[in-house]
Scaffold this motif. Sequence first.
Motif, PDB file in Angstrom:
ATOM      1  N   PHE A 142       0.835  -1.205   0.000  1.00 38.31           N
ATOM      2  CA  PHE A 142       0.000   0.000   0.000  1.00 38.31           C
ATOM      3  C   PHE A 142       0.871   1.257   0.000  1.00 38.31           C
ATOM      4  N   TYR A 143       1.857   1.310   0.869  1.00 45.03           N
ATOM      5  CA  TYR A 143       2.678   2.509   0.967  1.00 45.03           C
ATOM      6  C   TYR A 143       3.588   2.692  -0.239  1.00 45.03           C
ATOM      7  N   GLU A 144       4.009   1.601  -0.844  1.00 40.58           N
ATOM      8  CA  GLU A 144       4.859   1.730  -2.044  1.00 40.58           C
ATOM      9  C   GLU A 144       4.142   2.463  -3.168  1.00 40.58           C
ATOM     10  N   ARG A 145       2.822   2.420  -3.182  1.00 41.36           N
ATOM     11  CA  ARG A 145       2.068   3.166  -4.197  1.00 41.36           C
ATOM     12  C   ARG A 145       2.387   4.652  -4.141  1.00 41.36           C
ATOM     13  N   TYR A 146       2.805   5.121  -2.973  1.00 42.28           N
ATOM     14  CA  TYR A 146       3.109   6.541  -2.784  1.00 42.28           C
ATOM     15  C   TYR A 146       4.612   6.792  -2.661  1.00 42.28           C
ATOM     16  N   SER A 147       5.412   5.853  -3.166  1.00 38.63           N
ATOM     17  CA  SER A 147       6.879   5.965  -3.114  1.00 38.63           C
ATOM     18  C   SER A 147       7.393   6.028  -1.683  1.00 38.63           C
TER      19      SER A 147
END
Length: 573
Positions: A142-147
């Motif tokens: 989930f957080y990787e979607r926002y770099s």
Amino acid sequence: MIRIRRIFSSFRQEGTIAQVQDLFLANFSGAAEVADQIPQRLDDPLSAGYRTVLLVAERPTGKVVGFALLLHFTDAHFAFLDFMAVAGGLRGGGVGGALYEAVREFCRGVGCHGLYLEALPDNPLPGMDEATLAENRKRLRFYERYSVLPVVGTAYETPIGEGPAPMLLFDGLGRTSPLRRKEAQAAVRLILSRKYAAITDRKYIRLVVESFTDDPVRLRPPRYIKRTAQKDGVATGRLAKPFALFITREHIIHHVHDTGYVERPTRVNALAEAVQGLELFQEQPIRHYGDQFITAVHDAEFLAYLKKVCKGLPPNKAVYPYVFPVRRPERRPRELAVRAGYYCIDTFTPLTRNAFDAARKAVDAALSGADAILKGAPVAYVLCRPPGHHAEHRLFGGFCYMNNSAIAANRLSAMGRTAVLDIDFHHGNGTQDIFYRRGDVLTVSIHGHPNHAYPYFSGFADETGEGEGKGANLNLPLPENTGGRDYLAALDEALRRIGRFAPQFLVVSLGFDTMAGDPTGSFRLSARALEEIGRKLASLRRPLLLVQEGGYSIANLKRGAKALFRGVASRIR
């Protein structure tokens, strides 16, 4: 439809906070003490060395479906996402993404250089079951979607007690520059020494901080989301703007074309343009309220007269008072036009066909602003005309027909102690008259000395109230050419008096005619002084209802409004 807004304090937000606490316990049962402390942390947000920020996602019914609890380290320009959760059954429905995007929007809006957060490891560890591992990986995805990526190559994951220590994640909030070692060390030192003060010691903090040796700090390469699919920028529009704005569009019907009449419609346009450019305000609809809110402070016969005479005038006719029967008040003139002087204090406030309707809408705007405060808005700005603070219990004048600030203050006073601070250049004789014999509403005014400033007959320092209101009125008259330093000193005195009164609400009669160059005032305040006034008002940490009064230089209105609300926002956001 989901709305995401910030909860600034526990005042009148008990139901929302209770829902947050229930959702918190459903997701983080091991941290029950944090849930219990939420109201206290909101009401005393800087006690732990950071500001506690609560964002809630809720349906139009008020049902909370998600929340985020942040720690804003204001002195170091970064934030830490402490907890975030979405109601069961909504995961994957977009609420979590919208909530995190609101978190990022908030952080960028308050000038954060970065956002830190923690997540449990997504590598298999002894004793970790498959369900936990899957949940950890889902969270990292989930957080990787926002770099947002884990920091690697440090001792941050050194356990303090039993169980695995969390990884530290970093969100650059769309910035292009890398995370430098000194910046990360400063942030980690504050996180460990303030957030984890109860379980860390100097030795542990030094171990972790000194383990940051890479410069720039290394972040783990993405595992789940391709770089091209990541959202690097910070989206806007997810988080509801924090301040409420009420603009009386109908004010335009009240347009007196006489030469020298400075209270003109363009004032509202200039102020609206200025404040809407700040991205702080959410304009809200104006409700209509019954006359009982007006007659609670104004004489009913006076109100009936205003309505009758205005409605009966031809479109292009104005009635200016010219006979003032003060020696025989029991002998009211029969002719309505002549009777104007029975209810008026000057010769330059005309009655026109549209004056009553415009003034009536200004009252509705002020009451709408009061209700926004009662619903939890930290700041509500009522941008209305005609102004109101010269209108007394049974008199009008000074461009004012009904006292918008006093009517709103009276409404709030039914819900808690209320103070009115008038910072227009001219003394608010109307507000003083209305509350002069009441002790439940404190009235304070900083203004040009009545020896040289309108209305000339009130605003002296020895006017302190009567009867139950004795001591509940404070006038701080100032000489001509007063500058920023002396004005701010008077404001400090006013705020000390308000602080001793300990109101739940503060109504501000706001005038920008204190600025240098105003055609009706002789003070010399700068935009910088207005910004400092805004900071001082917000530092009281009371809900602020600001109601527009005077200010007649268009350039000053634009500069002054921007500066004042920037100052307010610097202490509230």
